[in-house]
Design a protein around this motif. Structure first.
Motif, PDB file in Angstrom:
ATOM      1  N   GLU A 134      12.100  43.710 133.576  1.00 39.50           N
ATOM      2  CA  GLU A 134      12.702  44.868 134.228  1.00 39.50           C
ATOM      3  C   GLU A 134      13.672  44.497 135.348  1.00 39.50           C
ATOM      4  O   GLU A 134      14.373  45.363 135.874  1.00 39.50           O
ATOM      5  CB  GLU A 134      11.600  45.787 134.769  1.00 39.50           C
ATOM      6  CG  GLU A 134      10.746  46.388 133.662  1.00 39.50           C
ATOM      7  CD  GLU A 134       9.676  47.335 134.175  1.00 39.50           C
ATOM      8  OE1 GLU A 134       9.628  47.564 135.399  1.00 39.50           O
ATOM      9  OE2 GLU A 134       8.900  47.837 133.356  1.00 39.50           O
ATOM     10  N   LYS A 151       3.552  50.153 137.698  1.00 36.97           N
ATOM     11  CA  LYS A 151       4.707  49.273 137.521  1.00 36.97           C
ATOM     12  C   LYS A 151       5.181  48.662 138.837  1.00 36.97           C
ATOM     13  O   LYS A 151       6.357  48.338 138.999  1.00 36.97           O
ATOM     14  CB  LYS A 151       5.856  49.998 136.809  1.00 36.97           C
ATOM     15  CG  LYS A 151       5.500  50.445 135.395  1.00 36.97           C
ATOM     16  CD  LYS A 151       6.689  51.040 134.677  1.00 36.97           C
ATOM     17  CE  LYS A 151       6.296  51.436 133.250  1.00 36.97           C
ATOM     18  NZ  LYS A 151       7.447  52.012 132.509  1.00 36.97           N
ATOM     19  N   TRP A 210       5.114  45.625 140.135  1.00 34.46           N
ATOM     20  CA  TRP A 210       4.805  44.277 139.649  1.00 34.46           C
ATOM     21  C   TRP A 210       4.575  43.283 140.768  1.00 34.46           C
ATOM     22  O   TRP A 210       3.725  42.404 140.645  1.00 34.46           O
ATOM     23  CB  TRP A 210       5.908  43.804 138.704  1.00 34.46           C
ATOM     24  CG  TRP A 210       6.138  44.757 137.573  1.00 34.46           C
ATOM     25  CD1 TRP A 210       7.293  45.413 137.259  1.00 34.46           C
ATOM     26  CD2 TRP A 210       5.168  45.200 136.612  1.00 34.46           C
ATOM     27  NE1 TRP A 210       7.098  46.242 136.177  1.00 34.46           N
ATOM     28  CE2 TRP A 210       5.813  46.127 135.756  1.00 34.46           C
ATOM     29  CE3 TRP A 210       3.817  44.924 136.387  1.00 34.46           C
ATOM     30  CZ2 TRP A 210       5.160  46.758 134.707  1.00 34.46           C
ATOM     31  CZ3 TRP A 210       3.158  45.560 135.340  1.00 34.46           C
ATOM     32  CH2 TRP A 210       3.828  46.455 134.512  1.00 34.46           C
ATOM     33  N   HIS A 266      -0.366  49.591 136.446  1.00 31.85           N
ATOM     34  CA  HIS A 266      -0.170  50.918 135.847  1.00 31.85           C
ATOM     35  C   HIS A 266       1.006  51.641 136.507  1.00 31.85           C
ATOM     36  O   HIS A 266       1.722  52.403 135.848  1.00 31.85           O
ATOM     37  CB  HIS A 266      -1.443  51.750 135.997  1.00 31.85           C
ATOM     38  CG  HIS A 266      -2.481  51.462 134.962  1.00 31.85           C
ATOM     39  ND1 HIS A 266      -2.369  51.860 133.650  1.00 31.85           N
ATOM     40  CD2 HIS A 266      -3.668  50.806 135.048  1.00 31.85           C
ATOM     41  CE1 HIS A 266      -3.428  51.467 132.967  1.00 31.85           C
ATOM     42  NE2 HIS A 266      -4.236  50.815 133.785  1.00 31.85           N
ATOM     43  N   MET A 301       6.585  41.307 132.893  1.00 31.19           N
ATOM     44  CA  MET A 301       7.160  42.638 133.058  1.00 31.19           C
ATOM     45  C   MET A 301       8.166  42.664 134.203  1.00 31.19           C
ATOM     46  O   MET A 301       9.201  43.341 134.121  1.00 31.19           O
ATOM     47  CB  MET A 301       6.052  43.658 133.305  1.00 31.19           C
ATOM     48  CG  MET A 301       5.166  43.911 132.091  1.00 31.19           C
ATOM     49  SD  MET A 301       6.093  44.394 130.605  1.00 31.19           S
ATOM     50  CE  MET A 301       6.888  45.907 131.161  1.00 31.19           C
ATOM     51  N   LYS A 302       7.889  41.924 135.258  1.00 35.60           N
ATOM     52  CA  LYS A 302       8.850  41.833 136.365  1.00 35.60           C
ATOM     53  C   LYS A 302      10.147  41.192 135.876  1.00 35.60           C
ATOM     54  O   LYS A 302      11.251  41.662 136.221  1.00 35.60           O
ATOM     55  CB  LYS A 302       8.251  41.007 137.512  1.00 35.60           C
ATOM     56  CG  LYS A 302       9.207  40.853 138.686  1.00 35.60           C
ATOM     57  CD  LYS A 302       8.599  40.009 139.808  1.00 35.60           C
ATOM     58  CE  LYS A 302       9.611  39.814 140.938  1.00 35.60           C
ATOM     59  NZ  LYS A 302       9.061  39.019 142.055  1.00 35.60           N
TER      60      LYS A 302
END
Length: 232
Positions: free
Chosen positions: A100, A64, A66, A62, A96-97
């Motif tokens: 981003e 972020k 990661w 949540h 997600m890692k």
């Protein structure tokens, strides 16, 4: 003395249970900053409390964070490699890692992301979230790196057999992704007819209003949906 030891055990157990329930309640209320230290204390005293570890991974996700999330999910995955949820969450955090971070670094992660999702799908033939993740994965990844509309369609079809609403939404999403809006319409309409939910309504409404520029259809859909829900 024996009874004192037993009594002490139950008091300790009840304390752990009370702490866990309080932290879980805070998590559900999205008070993550308050829940986190309680879960951290729990796993310090109970290193194999996997549910507490999972919550800590979710809290990191949540926020972020990661790398932190991956640390927790990696522990869970190693402890129980046949748990589809653990594989899915690990793949999601790693994805997600990769998304981003730098594109160069992402190249080395894509195979592990795909493998985690595919493993989760294999472990649980009805895992809806994993199949949605695979649909998105194969749409977003360039073809040279393994992306494929055909693969995305395969998992949208699997969704259709598990949950018709999700299946039609996924099929509509694929058509919309490739700007085939007229082909997306019947898929979203079927999803809405079956689900009658806010999510299915918004997908169809957005398609009419913003992609097909059919404001009359969008307004008619909006009025029908609002009238139906007002009467409930």
């Amino acid at each position: 003395m024996r009874y004192l030891v037993i009594l002490a055990f139950f008091i300790t157990f009840q304390t752990f249970a009370s702490d866990f329930n309080r932290a879980e309640m805070l998590f559900q209320q999205e008070k993550f900053a308050l829940a986190k230290p309680i879960f951290e204390k729990i796993i310090t005293e109970e290193p194999k409390n996997y549910k507490a570890i999972e919550y800590l991974g979710d809290i990191a996700g949540h926020a972020k964070n990661w790398n932190e999330a991956l640390g927790y999910y990696e522990k869970l995955k190693k402890a129980d490699p046949k748990n589809a949820d653990y594989q899915y969450k690990f793949g999601g955090a790693l994805g997600m890692k990769a998304k981003e971070g730098s594109k160069f670094a992402a190249l080395g992660m894509l195979g592990d992301v795909e493998n985690a999702f595919l493993t989760a799908a294999k472990l649980d033939s009805k895992h809806i979230e994993t199949r949605w993740a695979l649909v998105e994965f194969y749409l977003q990844i360039p073809g040279i790196l393994g992306g494929s509309e055909k693969k995305a369609q395969k998992f949208s079809n699997e969704l259709l057999s598990i949950s018709p609403v999700d299946g039609y939404l996924a099929r509509g999403h694929i058509q919309e992704y490739f700007s085939r809006y007229l082909k997306a319409e019947p898929e979203y309409k079927k999803a809405f007819e079956i689900g009658q939910s806010k999510t299915t309504y918004q997908k169809l409404y957005n398609l009419y209003k913003n992609k097909l520029n059919q404001s009359k259809k969008a307004e008619a859909l909006k009025n029908a949906f609002e009238n139906k829900n007002t009467k409930k």
